[in-house]
Design a protein around this motif. Structure first.
Motif, mmCIF file in Angstrom:
data_model
loop_
_atom_site.group_PDB
_atom_site.id
_atom_site.type_symbol
_atom_site.label_atom_id
_atom_site.label_comp_id
_atom_site.label_asym_id
_atom_site.label_seq_id
_atom_site.Cartn_x
_atom_site.Cartn_y
_atom_site.Cartn_z
ATOM 1 N N UNK A 95 0.838 -1.214 0.000
ATOM 2 C CA UNK A 95 0.000 0.000 0.000
ATOM 3 C C UNK A 95 0.866 1.255 0.000
ATOM 4 N N UNK A 96 1.929 1.210 0.780
ATOM 5 C CA UNK A 96 2.845 2.363 0.823
ATOM 6 C C UNK A 96 3.397 2.627 -0.580
ATOM 7 N N UNK A 97 3.902 1.562 -1.207
ATOM 8 C CA UNK A 97 4.560 1.726 -2.506
ATOM 9 C C UNK A 97 3.581 2.243 -3.560
ATOM 10 N N UNK B 209 -10.160 2.641 -2.251
ATOM 11 C CA UNK B 209 -10.432 3.805 -1.403
ATOM 12 C C UNK B 209 -9.225 4.105 -0.523
ATOM 13 N N UNK B 210 -8.644 3.054 0.056
ATOM 14 C CA UNK B 210 -7.494 3.248 0.946
ATOM 15 C C UNK B 210 -6.324 3.879 0.188
ATOM 16 N N UNK B 211 -6.039 3.320 -1.002
ATOM 17 C CA UNK B 211 -4.908 3.822 -1.802
ATOM 18 C C UNK B 211 -5.148 5.275 -2.204
ATOM 19 N N UNK C 24 -0.731 5.457 5.945
ATOM 20 C CA UNK C 24 -1.217 4.126 5.564
ATOM 21 C C UNK C 24 -1.718 3.373 6.799
ATOM 22 N N UNK C 25 -1.004 3.499 7.903
ATOM 23 C CA UNK C 25 -1.428 2.795 9.121
ATOM 24 C C UNK C 25 -2.819 3.249 9.559
ATOM 25 N N UNK C 26 -3.084 4.555 9.454
ATOM 26 C CA UNK C 26 -4.398 5.070 9.851
ATOM 27 C C UNK C 26 -5.476 4.518 8.924
ATOM 28 N N UNK C 27 -5.167 4.522 7.617
ATOM 29 C CA UNK C 27 -6.139 4.018 6.647
ATOM 30 C C UNK C 27 -6.439 2.539 6.912
ATOM 31 N N UNK C 28 -5.431 1.794 7.300
ATOM 32 C CA UNK C 28 -5.636 0.373 7.582
ATOM 33 C C UNK C 28 -6.450 0.182 8.856
ATOM 34 N N UNK C 29 -6.112 0.987 9.813
ATOM 35 C CA UNK C 29 -6.818 0.896 11.098
ATOM 36 C C UNK C 29 -8.314 1.143 10.920
ATOM 37 N N UNK C 30 -8.639 2.106 10.017
ATOM 38 C CA UNK C 30 -10.037 2.486 9.866
ATOM 39 C C UNK C 30 -10.814 1.587 8.917
ATOM 40 N N UNK D 253 -6.433 -6.174 7.063
ATOM 41 C CA UNK D 253 -5.086 -6.677 7.291
ATOM 42 C C UNK D 253 -4.101 -5.525 7.220
ATOM 43 N N UNK D 254 -2.814 -5.829 7.436
ATOM 44 C CA UNK D 254 -1.797 -4.786 7.420
ATOM 45 C C UNK D 254 -1.402 -4.408 8.843
ATOM 46 N N UNK D 255 -0.282 -3.719 8.956
ATOM 47 C CA UNK D 255 0.239 -3.342 10.273
ATOM 48 C C UNK D 255 -0.778 -2.495 11.045
#
Ligand SMILES: Nc1ncnc2c1ncn2[C@@H]1O[C@H](COP(=O)(O)OP(=O)(O)O)[C@@H](O)[C@H]1O
Ligand SMILES: [Mg+2]
Lengths: 251, 245
Positions: free
Chosen positions: B55-57, B113-115, B183-189, B193-195
């Motif tokens: 996702x970061x990349x 949406x996350x990206x 990215x971490x915030x987007x994953x959290x919300x 999966x993901x850190x």
């Protein structure tokens, strides 16, 4: 070390002169007013000849060159070039790519030129030792030489030089002037040289155009009949004095 | 060397405080390492690291690409600059959280949406930096390229890019550190999966061991990328300056 100039591309009889007519050129100043820099400057550039435009700083020499080479289209008048010439331009500043070596600067300007040709022209201008150097490592004099070499590697039909000797010390300037004279002589390239040094003009040109007045126009034209290599110091001094007198009378 | 020492001191301090606190809320380094090894053995650590890195990349790449294009366009064209500048200001001042939540609401809880949300957070920042570079382009070199009839590929590679390179490097550096945090915030919300997701899980369980077991390797990787990729890239694009000096 002779190289093929593009002169063979244009058979002698087919080379028509370039006609340059600038009726008026003005810049808008920051206050919005128009400031007229050039008026009624016309010249005919014949193939194989060397022209020197001589005028004081700020008289509009660079402005005129920019019009001639097509970088400035905002003027009244016309530039007629029958066969669109390949222009070898030497700007007032060297304008080299700082992140490329001397050799790469030459190569990028003339991708069609062979390595051998590039190396030879660089040698003619005393750059053999410096091909691998970056522009930031060069003195102004050497950077100027690279800019000159770059103009020659494209095998120009028209060589345009904007004050190539300015702010070099006298000895360096004289040496560069003589080397340039040799190169021009050998390649027979049509040349338009802008300078505020009268001696350089006398030593290099077939025809000298004196710029002056406000707005700037052509004050006088002096044709030099002696070939460059046969120019004696006495004759050069005589013409210099003549030009000096015209400038003195004008001011 | 001094850096390693400094890191060791940090771990020692952590150890001391953890021993004194003797609480589940501040586990000892060894316990965190244990959890890390467990998660690594099961494959979960690598899977989640991989998802987050991907996702970061991708979002970083999208933001850099479009930010560079917009930046060049705005730096070269005054009208466009005046038109788009207010949008840029709005986007620059929109909190990351707002963009992420809106993206999830409008597009749905999807990868796209996350990206997009992460890329949009980084985009204005890249655009502003590159615009700065495009404004500083040397017109003398452009004219030189014109007079020598350089084809556009040559102009792009040898005239334009080297001038923009320091700005691209700056945008890369600031961009990467921004993107990996967002990215971490987007994953959290809104990602399964993901850190960021694992950190959320750990938060719900109040499991600090698990939280650190995921966060620390991720931080280490991002710092590694910074040191092994971004910094060498910066040095590479400015190497001619060192030659010149
Ligand atoms: N882009 C420009 N905008 C406004 N004024 C200019 C511009 N370029 C040159 N000038 C003015 O035109 C005059 C001639 O300049 P220039 O052609 O550079 O002279 P020279 O090359 O003979 O020293 C100067 O007064 C200069 O200030
Ligand atoms: Mg000038």
């Amino acid at each position: 070390m002779l190289y093929n100039l593009s002169s063979d591309m244009f058979p002698a009889g087919d080379r028509k002169p370039l006609e340059i007519v600038v009726k008026r050129k003005a810049f808008r100043t920051s206050s919005g007013a128009l400031s007229e820099v050039l008026r009624d400057v016309s010249l005919t550039i014949e193939s194989g000849k060397v022209y020197a435009l001589v005028g004081p700083s700020g008289s509009g020499k660079t402005t005129l060159l920019r019009i001639i080479i097509g970088l400035d289209k905002d003027f009244e008048g016309s530039i007629v070039m029958p066969q669109k010439p390949r222009i070898g331009m030497v700007f007032q500043e060297p304008r080299l790519l700082p992140w490329r070596s001397v050799f790469d600067n030459l190569r990028l300007a003339a991708p069609q030129a062979g390595d051998k040709e590039i190396v030879e022209i660089a040698a003619d201008l005393g750059l053999s030792e410096h091909l691998k150097h970056f522009p930031g490592e060069l003195s102004l004099g050497l950077a100027r030489r690279v800019a000159l070499a770059r103009a020659f590697v494209v095998k120009p039909d028209l060589l345009v030089l904007d004050e190539p000797f300015v702010s070099l010390d006298i000895l360096l300037a004289e040496r560069l002037r003589d080397e340039l004279a040799t190169l021009v002589e050998r390649t027979q390239v049509t040349t338009l040289l802008v300078t505020h040094g009268i001696e350089e003009a006398v030593r290099l040109a077939d025809s000298i155009l004196l710029l002056g007045g406000r707005p700037t126009g052509i004050m006088a034209r002096i044709d030099i009949k002696t070939p460059r290599h046969a120019m004696t110091d006495a004759y050069a001094a005589e013409i210099q004095a003549q030009i000096g007198a015209i400038f003195a009378a004008a001011s | 060397m001094l850096r390693v020492l400094s890191l060791l001191i940090l771990i020692a301090i952590w150890q001391i405080i953890a021993t004194m606190a003797n609480s589940l809320l501040l586990p000892e380094p060894a316990a965190v390492l244990g959890t890390m090894v467990r998660e690594a053995r099961s494959g979960a650590l690598f899977f989640n690291l991989g998802m987050t890195l991907a996702r970061v990349v991708v979002s970083f790449g999208i933001a850099m690409l479009f930010g560079t294009l917009f930046g060049i366009a705005m730096g070269r064209n005054r009208t466009l600059d005046k038109l788009a500048d207010p949008w840029l200001v709005v986007l620059l001042n929109l909190p990351a959280l707002v963009i992420i939540v809106l993206a999830y609401i409008w597009i749905g809880l999807t990868e796209t949406a996350a990206i997009i949300a992460v890329a949009l957070n980084k985009l204005p920042n890249t655009t502003v930096t590159i615009r700065e570079g495009a404004r500083a382009l040397d017109p003398g070199l452009q004219e030189m390229a014109t007079m020598f009839a350089m084809p556009w590929q040559t102009r792009f590679r040898h005239v334009l890019l080297p001038q923009l390179a320091p700005y691209i490097a700056a945008a890369t550096r600031s961009g990467l550190s921004l993107v990996w945090k967002i990215v971490l915030v987007a994953e959290l919300l809104g990602r399964p999966n993901g850190i960021g997701f694992e950190i959320y899980t750990a938060f719900q369980l109040f499991d600090v061991k698990l939280l650190l077991a995921y966060a620390l390797p991720f931080i280490a990787i991002m710092l590694g990328i910074e040191a092994l990729v971004v910094q060498p890239f910066e040095r590479h694009v400015s190497r001619w300056r060192q030659k010149a000096a």
